[in-house]
Design an enzyme around this catalytic site. Structure first.
Site, mmCIF file in Angstrom:
data_model
loop_
_atom_site.group_PDB
_atom_site.id
_atom_site.type_symbol
_atom_site.label_atom_id
_atom_site.label_comp_id
_atom_site.label_asym_id
_atom_site.label_seq_id
_atom_site.Cartn_x
_atom_site.Cartn_y
_atom_site.Cartn_z
ATOM 1 C CD GLU A 229 -2.770 -1.045 2.526
ATOM 2 O OE1 GLU A 229 -3.840 -0.417 2.449
ATOM 3 O OE2 GLU A 229 -2.374 -1.578 3.578
ATOM 4 C CG HIS A 254 -6.245 -9.451 3.919
ATOM 5 N ND1 HIS A 254 -7.555 -9.810 4.160
ATOM 6 C CD2 HIS A 254 -6.155 -8.147 4.280
ATOM 7 C CE1 HIS A 254 -8.223 -8.766 4.640
ATOM 8 N NE2 HIS A 254 -7.391 -7.758 4.720
#
Length: 509
Positions: A229, A254
């Site tokens: 990110e 995740h």
């Protein structure tokens, strides 16, 4: 995989009351209500349904409906019109209450006596802080809002990650949840599993005979899973993030879920239980690939300060709002895992995730071994300038976001008189194949809960197996002091050490 909840397919038939705890929060405005609206606009919700927003704010029905209508118009991926939005929000009501107060649940039960307005099938969505999960579930049961599974009306409860802070707390949370609910009533949501490309990993592997036979240690050199990110601790997220960090926030759900899908054995059928059984098996076989010390297999980092492309100042992690200046929490982690089973023994699995990185991307890259006999020369060309290099391995890439698709890099002869090989990419991108917008993860997952399809949700033993993989990291944080890495980079160079004995390096592209 069950198809009952797939967007565009079967309509939900059961009348239902959907109660959203934490209805004044960001998730409700940005994701949940827009997702339910899209299902309504596509005629996928039942004729009779009621949505109840549960929060402490002093709203009435009309105020809350107006707010939800505004959220739909701002965040829906599909065009909106006032008439359809108006019909949808007429199904919305508001219930003011404190999650910690039994009076709020008793008042809600009294409302639900009006079965014409509030259908008996109930979905409770806990969009609340994790410390309140147990309180909410216990109060729902004690107030009589939860009914046992059987042939009559159903009750389902959705909880958001994180599912604990470590193995001990995950065990305690599961024990408390299952004291009041049956496992079949608990839907632990991981929005990554609702993404189209994530679901396509299974179909790609098991619906195509040309790929599954080579998904093993004989042909694959290593697997990389990256979730990067570019954001930092903006919008007040520092308070939550500093308590959890990259390992708890990203790896134990995740990334390990992506690992499961790309390495699990073929299930006997596409039922939820068969798929989740195979995921648990591969998690139980997964361990940190430690040679001598845990620091051989895990690297933690914190981003430092720097400047952006316009000369502005970027704060370092320890300078961010709501971050302890002495914090030991990682904003980046990279690790090397091993799966100790017949299929994957000896194949390194490399995971990394972080904030303030060079690019936002989530991908799984499966790198194959190079051919045993180097018959050809490989060239890398930029325009008309070419250099001879070593033969490049084939790579299969599942791009989860932002450019969703599946890509295969292979070598082919470069046109010309010389017999040299150049890499080309076989491209299956969603945007290039279909002109429709992809459904949001929450659209799929909310419909699956209404259908009672738990395939894309995490079972209690699955959660516990995920925590067992990372528990050695949590127990050795003092031996894994975070390195500093610059913002807008791919982490710190020390993480490259995880590639010892591996053909290749991190895919920094």
């Amino acid at each position: 995989m069950a198809t009952s909840g797939i967007i565009g397919e079967n309509r939900v038939n059961d009348p239902v009351t959907i109660v959203i705890f934490g209805a004044s929060g960001d998730l409700t405005h940005r994701k949940l209500i827009p997702a339910l609206y899209i299902a309504y606009a596509q005629d996928l919700l039942p004729e009779k349904f009621t949505i109840v927003g549960f929060a402490r704010r002093d709203y009435d029905d009309e105020t809350f409906r107006t707010m939800m209508a505004d959220s739909i118009k701002e965040f829906s991926r599909l065009p909106t019109d006032d008439e359809t939005v108006g019909r949808f929000v007429s199904h919305i009501r508001y219930h003011k209450g404190d999650i910690s107060s039994m009076d709020a649940y008793d008042d809600l039960r009294t409302k639900f006596e009006d079965q014409e307005a509030y259908p008996e099938n109930r979905l409770f969505y806990l969009s609340i802080i994790p410390s309140l999960f147990e309180t909410a579930v216990r109060s729902l049961k004690e107030s009589g809002l939860v009914v046992k599974p059987g042939g009559g009306p159903w009750t389902r409860v959705v909880i958001e990650k994180p599912f604990g802070r470590d193995l001990e707390s995950a065990l305690a949370l599961n024990s408390e949840l299952l004291r009041h609910l049956d496992e079949s009533q608990v839907y632990r949501i991981d929005h990554y599993l609702g993404k189209e490309t994530v679901q396509n990993i299974l179909s790609f592997r098991f619906a195509n005979a040309i790929f599954e036979p080579v998904f093993n240690r004989s042909y694959i050199d290593h697997i990389q899973i990256t979730a990067s990110e570019t954001v930092g601790m903006e919008k007040g997220r520092g308070g939550y993030y500093d308590e959890y960090g990259a390992v708890r926030d990203m790896v134990t759900n995740h990334l390990l879920q992506l690992l499961c899908l790309v390495t699990m054995e073929a299930p006997g059928d596409l039922s939820a239980e068969s798929i989740r059984n195979e995921k648990v098996k591969v998690l139980n076989a997964t361990k940190l690939d430690i040679r001598k010390e845990i620091s051989d297999a895990v690297f933690r980092g914190q981003y430092g300060g720097g400047t952006d492309g316009e000369g502005g100042r970027i704060k370092g992690y320890l300078e961010e709002d709501r971050i302890d200046p002495e914090s030991n929490t990682e904003s980046f982690v990279a690790m090397r895992l091993a799966i100790n089973n017949w299929r994957w023994a000896g194949v390194p699995i490399l995971l990394r995730t972080g904030k303030r990185m060079a690019r936002k991307t989530t991908e799984v890259a499966v790198q194959f071994k190079v051919p045993p006999l180097q018959l050809f020369q490989q060239v890398e060309c930029e325009d008309d300038v070419c250099d001879i290099t070593r033969i490049k391995p084939n790579t299969l890439i599942f791009q989860i976001q932002p450019n969703e698709g599946i890509f295969l890099k292979v070598g082919t002869k470069r046109p010309g008189m010389r017999f040299v090989v150049e890499d080309v990419k076989m491209d299956f991108s969603y945007s290039g194949t279909w002109n429709k917008s992809l459904p949001e993860a929450y659209e799929r997952l909310l419909l699956d809960t209404l259908h009672g399809d738990s395939t894309l949700f995490t079972r209690s033993d699955e959660v516990e197996a995920e925590w067992r993989v990372v528990q050695p990291i949590l127990e050795n944080l003092n031996a894994l002091k975070p390195y500093t890495y610059p913002p807008n980079a791919w982490g710190m160079p020390e993480a490259d050490w995880l590639f010892h004995g591996v053909e290749g390096a991190w895919r920094n592209k």
